[in-house]
Motif scaffolding. Structure first.
Motif, mmCIF file in Angstrom:
data_model
loop_
_atom_site.group_PDB
_atom_site.id
_atom_site.type_symbol
_atom_site.label_atom_id
_atom_site.label_comp_id
_atom_site.label_asym_id
_atom_site.label_seq_id
_atom_site.Cartn_x
_atom_site.Cartn_y
_atom_site.Cartn_z
ATOM 1 N N GLU A 52 -5.726 4.724 -5.049
ATOM 2 C CA GLU A 52 -4.298 4.700 -4.738
ATOM 3 C C GLU A 52 -3.616 3.504 -5.393
ATOM 4 O OE1 GLU A 52 -4.328 4.690 -0.500
ATOM 5 O OE2 GLU A 52 -4.625 6.864 -0.315
ATOM 6 N N GLU A 53 -4.265 2.352 -5.341
ATOM 7 C CA GLU A 53 -3.683 1.147 -5.940
ATOM 8 C C GLU A 53 -3.619 1.260 -7.457
ATOM 9 O OE1 GLU A 53 -6.171 -1.921 -4.406
ATOM 10 O OE2 GLU A 53 -5.296 -1.857 -2.385
ATOM 11 N N ASN A 56 -0.792 3.707 -8.427
ATOM 12 C CA ASN A 56 0.522 3.106 -8.228
ATOM 13 C C ASN A 56 0.839 2.050 -9.279
ATOM 14 O OD1 ASN A 56 1.053 4.665 -5.964
ATOM 15 N ND2 ASN A 56 0.219 3.166 -4.537
ATOM 16 N N ARG A 57 -0.170 1.292 -9.663
ATOM 17 C CA ARG A 57 0.064 0.168 -10.577
ATOM 18 C C ARG A 57 0.132 0.609 -12.028
ATOM 19 N NH1 ARG A 57 -3.846 -4.661 -9.467
ATOM 20 N NH2 ARG A 57 -2.710 -4.451 -7.509
ATOM 21 N N LYS A 59 0.007 4.070 -13.158
ATOM 22 C CA LYS A 59 0.454 5.461 -13.356
ATOM 23 C C LYS A 59 -0.623 6.304 -14.031
ATOM 24 C CE LYS A 59 4.203 3.789 -11.695
ATOM 25 N NZ LYS A 59 4.405 3.890 -10.235
#
Length: 257
Positions: A52-53, A56-57, A59
């Motif tokens: 997830e991280e 998000n960071r 793409k």
């Protein structure tokens, strides 16, 4: 600056132990370069959070996979799952490893030895064999990156299984390079020195750890996790197309003594 030889767009990387530490740094570097990432570890919750991280960071597409890399049935199921999710595998980072119990040889049990060697060496063999079989069928080459340690080059008291497993990992990398060159698959090893991770923060904050840094590392500091990105991207990308069987040391000069 346009650097197409470092571009990993469209490539898929499997990173064992990629949720934290060195593996996380490499996984982030590969994602930043455009690769899709499969994070593999025993704990699915940790893998999920890391994915997830990363998504998000950077793409980039990142999918978690639970796998005990010491179990061949887990490996086969995970590799099949990655292929189903991404359609291919182009890069394998064998990063997962353990230090094991720090005991003198005369106090080590067979179980102590097997635990370390099975994780740090046998699992590299089994996971690579499974993934490379897929790469060969794809017919487009690939990259194997084995994370060893400067413990492959120097000995540490009470770390016999660890140093032996990491030395074996370097030798296994060389054999992989020779056997798989015909398939345009390059296999290289990274030999990190001391890297700052959540697991060793307390050690290096204390007097013993500070002494190690002061007396053993010419750069007088630990490596940062993000400093694993560059070498990971290099060995995963077309920029290293004529590198195979290499052992790349990343240790702040420690093995220069």
């Amino acid at each position: 600056m346009n650097l197409p030889y470092f571009d990993l767009t469209g490539k898929v990387a499997v990173v064992s132990g990629g949720a934290t530490g060195i593996g996380r740094g490499i996984a982030e570097g590969l994602a930043e370069a455009g690769a899709g990432i499969a994070i593999v570890a025993r704990r699915l919750d940790v893998c999920t959070r890391a994915c997830e991280e990363i998504e998000n960071r950077y793409k980039a597409r990142a999918i978690p996979f639970r796998c005990d890399i010491t179990r061949s049935e887990d490996i086969e199921a995970m590799v099949e799952g990655v292929v189903q999710a991404f359609g291919r595998i182009d890069i394998l980072v064998n990063n997962a490893g353990i230090g094991g119990s720090e005991k003198p040889i005369l106090e080590m049990t067979e179980a102590d030895w097997d635990s370390v060697v099975n994780t740090n060496l046998k699992a590299v063999f089994m996971l690579s064999k499974s993934v490379v079989a897929r790469m060969v069928r794809q017919g487009e080459g690939g990259k194997i990156i084995n994370v060893a340690s400067i413990g492959a080059l120097i000995g540490w008291p009470n770390m016999s299984a660890y140093c032996s497993s990491k030395g074996g990992c370097v030798q296994l990398t060389r054999v992989m390079a020779l056997e798989w060159a015909r398939y345009n698959i390059q296999a290289n090893a990274i030999l990190p020195g001391y890297v700052e991770t959540p697991m060793n923060t307390a050690l290096f904050a204390g007097d013993i750890g500070k002494k190690i840094i002061k007396t053993s590392i010419p750069m007088k500091r630990l490596a940062r996790i993000e400093e694993m990105k560059g070498v990971g991207v290099l060995l995963a990308s077309p920029a290293s197309s004529f590198m195979t069987g290499s052992a790349v040391v990343v240790d702040g000069g420690q093995t220069c003594f």
